[in-house]
Design a protein around this motif. Structure first.
Motif, PDB file in Angstrom:
ATOM      1  N   PHE A 226      22.015  43.273  10.926  1.00  0.00           N
ATOM      2  CA  PHE A 226      21.046  43.152  11.913  1.00  0.00           C
ATOM      3  C   PHE A 226      21.473  42.424  13.014  1.00  0.00           C
ATOM      4  CE2 PHE A 226      17.052  41.775  14.013  1.00  0.00           C
ATOM      5  CZ  PHE A 226      16.424  42.900  14.323  1.00  0.00           C
ATOM      6  N   PHE A 227      21.966  41.182  12.813  1.00  0.00           N
ATOM      7  CA  PHE A 227      22.209  40.238  13.815  1.00  0.00           C
ATOM      8  C   PHE A 227      23.335  40.662  14.694  1.00  0.00           C
ATOM      9  CE2 PHE A 227      24.883  36.280  15.029  1.00  0.00           C
ATOM     10  CZ  PHE A 227      23.853  35.549  15.727  1.00  0.00           C
ATOM     11  N   LEU A 228      24.408  41.424  14.103  1.00  0.00           N
ATOM     12  CA  LEU A 228      25.625  41.822  14.542  1.00  0.00           C
ATOM     13  C   LEU A 228      25.171  42.975  15.673  1.00  0.00           C
ATOM     14  CD1 LEU A 228      28.549  41.905  12.243  1.00  0.00           C
ATOM     15  CD2 LEU A 228      27.658  39.969  13.715  1.00  0.00           C
TER      16      LEU A 228
ATOM     17  N   VAL B 245      19.325  33.058  22.931  1.00  0.00           N
ATOM     18  CA  VAL B 245      17.897  34.071  22.413  1.00  0.00           C
ATOM     19  C   VAL B 245      18.316  34.832  21.341  1.00  0.00           C
ATOM     20  CG1 VAL B 245      16.775  36.067  23.197  1.00  0.00           C
ATOM     21  CG2 VAL B 245      17.182  34.358  24.674  1.00  0.00           C
ATOM     22  N   ALA B 246      19.480  35.181  21.074  1.00  0.00           N
ATOM     23  CA  ALA B 246      19.812  35.980  19.699  1.00  0.00           C
ATOM     24  C   ALA B 246      19.860  35.179  18.816  1.00  0.00           C
ATOM     25  CB  ALA B 246      21.215  36.539  19.882  1.00  0.00           C
ATOM     26  N   VAL B 247      20.435  33.693  18.843  1.00  0.00           N
ATOM     27  CA  VAL B 247      20.107  33.004  17.647  1.00  0.00           C
ATOM     28  C   VAL B 247      18.723  32.474  17.271  1.00  0.00           C
ATOM     29  CG1 VAL B 247      20.768  30.508  16.801  1.00  0.00           C
ATOM     30  CG2 VAL B 247      22.509  31.915  17.869  1.00  0.00           C
ATOM     31  N   ILE B 248      17.968  32.158  18.369  1.00  0.00           N
ATOM     32  CA  ILE B 248      16.439  32.082  18.015  1.00  0.00           C
ATOM     33  C   ILE B 248      15.777  32.853  17.339  1.00  0.00           C
ATOM     34  CG2 ILE B 248      14.315  31.318  19.292  1.00  0.00           C
ATOM     35  CD1 ILE B 248      16.150  29.918  21.303  1.00  0.00           C
ATOM     36  N   VAL B 249      15.974  34.114  17.885  1.00  0.00           N
ATOM     37  CA  VAL B 249      15.357  35.492  17.364  1.00  0.00           C
ATOM     38  C   VAL B 249      15.585  35.732  15.974  1.00  0.00           C
ATOM     39  CG1 VAL B 249      14.978  37.858  17.548  1.00  0.00           C
ATOM     40  CG2 VAL B 249      14.787  36.518  19.669  1.00  0.00           C
ATOM     41  N   GLY B 250      17.084  35.470  15.662  1.00  0.00           N
ATOM     42  CA  GLY B 250      17.352  35.491  14.082  1.00  0.00           C
ATOM     43  C   GLY B 250      16.866  34.393  13.349  1.00  0.00           C
TER      44      GLY B 250
ATOM     45  N   MET C 107      14.135  32.807  13.403  1.00  0.00           N
ATOM     46  CA  MET C 107      12.766  33.235  13.310  1.00  0.00           C
ATOM     47  C   MET C 107      12.535  34.280  12.558  1.00  0.00           C
ATOM     48  SD  MET C 107      11.280  32.745  17.237  1.00  0.00           S
ATOM     49  CE  MET C 107       9.537  32.754  16.794  1.00  0.00           C
ATOM     50  N   LEU C 108      13.470  35.291  12.588  1.00  0.00           N
ATOM     51  CA  LEU C 108      13.453  36.415  11.396  1.00  0.00           C
ATOM     52  C   LEU C 108      13.464  35.818  10.204  1.00  0.00           C
ATOM     53  CD1 LEU C 108      15.104  39.239  13.513  1.00  0.00           C
ATOM     54  CD2 LEU C 108      12.937  39.281  12.734  1.00  0.00           C
ATOM     55  N   ILE C 109      14.665  34.869   9.994  1.00  0.00           N
ATOM     56  CA  ILE C 109      14.986  34.667   8.749  1.00  0.00           C
ATOM     57  C   ILE C 109      13.598  33.624   8.138  1.00  0.00           C
ATOM     58  CG2 ILE C 109      16.395  32.863   7.492  1.00  0.00           C
ATOM     59  CD1 ILE C 109      18.631  33.651   9.275  1.00  0.00           C
ATOM     60  N   GLY C 110      13.283  32.902   8.829  1.00  0.00           N
ATOM     61  CA  GLY C 110      12.145  31.982   8.598  1.00  0.00           C
ATOM     62  C   GLY C 110      10.820  32.846   8.114  1.00  0.00           C
ATOM     63  N   PHE C 111      10.305  33.713   9.139  1.00  0.00           N
ATOM     64  CA  PHE C 111       9.300  34.441   9.096  1.00  0.00           C
ATOM     65  C   PHE C 111       9.327  35.361   7.901  1.00  0.00           C
ATOM     66  CE2 PHE C 111       8.101  33.267  13.544  1.00  0.00           C
ATOM     67  CZ  PHE C 111       7.168  32.427  13.015  1.00  0.00           C
ATOM     68  N   ILE C 112      10.298  36.158   7.748  1.00  0.00           N
ATOM     69  CA  ILE C 112      10.542  37.051   6.876  1.00  0.00           C
ATOM     70  C   ILE C 112      10.288  36.585   5.256  1.00  0.00           C
ATOM     71  CG2 ILE C 112      12.105  38.888   5.675  1.00  0.00           C
ATOM     72  CD1 ILE C 112      12.625  39.917   8.440  1.00  0.00           C
ATOM     73  N   ALA C 113      11.140  35.397   5.154  1.00  0.00           N
ATOM     74  CA  ALA C 113      11.301  34.570   3.966  1.00  0.00           C
ATOM     75  C   ALA C 113      10.007  34.371   3.443  1.00  0.00           C
ATOM     76  CB  ALA C 113      12.200  33.495   3.929  1.00  0.00           C
ATOM     77  N   LEU C 114       9.142  33.829   4.538  1.00  0.00           N
ATOM     78  CA  LEU C 114       7.780  33.170   4.351  1.00  0.00           C
ATOM     79  C   LEU C 114       6.734  34.065   4.111  1.00  0.00           C
ATOM     80  CD1 LEU C 114       6.003  30.317   4.489  1.00  0.00           C
ATOM     81  CD2 LEU C 114       5.685  31.022   7.123  1.00  0.00           C
TER      82      LEU C 114
ATOM     83  N   VAL D 287       9.803  41.203  13.492  1.00  0.00           N
ATOM     84  CA  VAL D 287       9.342  41.390  11.755  1.00  0.00           C
ATOM     85  C   VAL D 287       8.735  42.649  11.821  1.00  0.00           C
ATOM     86  CG1 VAL D 287       8.266  40.249  10.060  1.00  0.00           C
ATOM     87  CG2 VAL D 287       9.411  38.864  11.770  1.00  0.00           C
ATOM     88  N   ALA D 288       7.525  43.120  12.680  1.00  0.00           N
ATOM     89  CA  ALA D 288       6.817  43.951  12.620  1.00  0.00           C
ATOM     90  C   ALA D 288       7.565  45.265  12.715  1.00  0.00           C
ATOM     91  CB  ALA D 288       5.569  43.965  13.582  1.00  0.00           C
TER      92      ALA D 288
END
Length: 393
Positions: free
Chosen positions: A89-91, A247-252, A254-261, A316-317
């Motif tokens: 996804f990140f790439l 932007v790419a790193v920040i979104v990435g 946030m996705l790691i944190g939110f999806i894990a949470l 995430v959604a």
């Protein structure tokens, strides 16, 4: 019956906005009705006509080509990291944001984007009954992003009233940045992304006109756009490359944190109460999903995705919608897709407040004071866009 539910949904959204209106006597319903009609007509044109389909295919093709170009750069740097047939996804989704960011920077540098934003903003101001500043800001938010747009208004930020600040921030939260539109199109159908961009533009004005009505004096409606510092072409490109990467790193992150949470919370609730947290949210949001035109049989699952977007973010959604085993009907997929295309979530309150505060501390504190009301209005915009689409699909 579905048309009755959708029309009832529009009335419910207007009522919910009216409940928190700062001045109900000042609400002008004529431009609101006009913009609702425009929303319906634009949805019909984009989703149900041959010419609309051609436009959407054209936009999708442009972003498809841009993503191909972006992937050339990504492959050169990260080629070989993924196994054959895999698409991290990140790439594939986030890093191409860098290239789109560069293109926006070039259009800014060549003065093409500011000219377009002013022109479209002037046309919108003739329809929405608001000032040129509000109309420009809505278009600029779509082009450059919800935090960057305030930099363009830096010269007059200290002069903007509290009421006008609410409308400016509401527009920024209701739209999405053009730099990440390509990323959305890899997760949901492009036709719904394009339709949502247009609907949210007008929806932001509709809801703000009800929640926050006011008169703008002609002598107050002056637009002073902050000119960017003089840079060479390649200095500008370097800056936008780094901005896109951030932007790419920040979104990435946030996705790691939110999806894990979300996964952890779902597991805990499942162990304790034999129901996931997302299902609980689904039941809470099910009535909203229903008034958006989603069948009762799908409303709980749809409500869960809507809630995830609100408490985390739209990425995430969208991943949940496109990758989950929900088995939604095509109509429900369309309604949900349109709902998800906006920055209306809790984290956006902090992003917008921080952006304004960095430019003017006093105005930043004002924005923070109406943060929840801002999110409330932006969420109503997303709901309204979903309802409008439900009339068409």
């Amino acid at each position: 019956m579905r048309y009755v539910i959708s029309i009832l949904g529009i009335l419910v959204v207007i009522f919910l906005a009216w409940l928190v209106s700062s001045n109900r006597k000042e609400i002008k319903f004529k431009p609101i009705i006009t913009m609702l009609i425009i929303q319906v007509l634009l949805s019909l044109f984009l989703l149900n006509t041959e010419y609309g389909l051609i436009i959407i295919k054209g936009v999708a093709k442009v972003f498809s080509v841009l993503l191909e170009y972006a992937n050339e750069g990504v492959s050169f740097v990260f080629g070989g990291m993924a196994n054959a047939g895999e698409a991290p996804f990140f790439l594939t989704v986030l890093l191409p944001i860098i290239f789109i960011s560069v293109l926006i920077g070039i259009l800014q540098h060549l003065k093409i984007l500011p000219f377009f934003m002013k022109g479209v903003g002037w046309v919108l101001s003739k329809v929405n009954g608001m000032g040129k500043l509000e109309s420009y800001n809505a278009v600029a938010s779509l082009m450059v992003g919800q935090s960057e747009v305030f930099i363009t208004l830096k010269k007059q930020l200290h002069l903007i009233s509290k009421q006008r600040m609410y409308t400016l921030c509401a527009s920024a939260m209701s739209t999405v940045s053009l730099s990440i539109v390509g990323a959305y199109m890899t997760m949901i159908e492009p036709k719904y992304v394009v339709t949502a961009l247009v609907l949210n533009l007008f929806g932001g004005f509709i809801i703000a006109s009800i929640i926050n009505p006011y008169e703008v004096e002609p002598n107050e409606d002056i637009l002073k756009i902050q000119e960017t510092e003089k840079q060479s072409f390649f200095e500008m490109i370097g800056e936008y490359i780094l901005d896109g990467f951030k932007v790419a790193v920040i979104v990435g992150a946030m996705l790691i944190g939110f999806i894990a949470l979300m996964t952890a919370i779902n597991e805990v609730f499942d162990l304790l109460f034999n129901i996931s947290f997302q299902n609980i949210l689904g039941y809470l949001f099910a009535p909203i999903a229903f008034i958006m035109g989603i069948p009762l049989s799908e409303s709980v699952s749809a409500g869960g995705i809507m809630a995830v977007k609100l408490v985390t973010n739209e990425f995430v959604a969208m991943l949940d919608l496109s990758g989950g085993d929900h088995q939604f009907s095509e109509r429900t997929m369309g309604i949900l897709s349109v709902f998800l295309v906006s920055f209306a979530n809790f984290s956006s309150i902090g992003i917008i407040t921080g952006a304004v505060k960095g430019l003017n501390e006093k105005q930043g504190n004002i924005v923070a004071s109406f943060g929840l009301k801002l999110l409330y209005g932006a969420t109503l915009v997303s709901i309204l866009s979903g309802i409008i689409v439900s009339l068409i699909l």
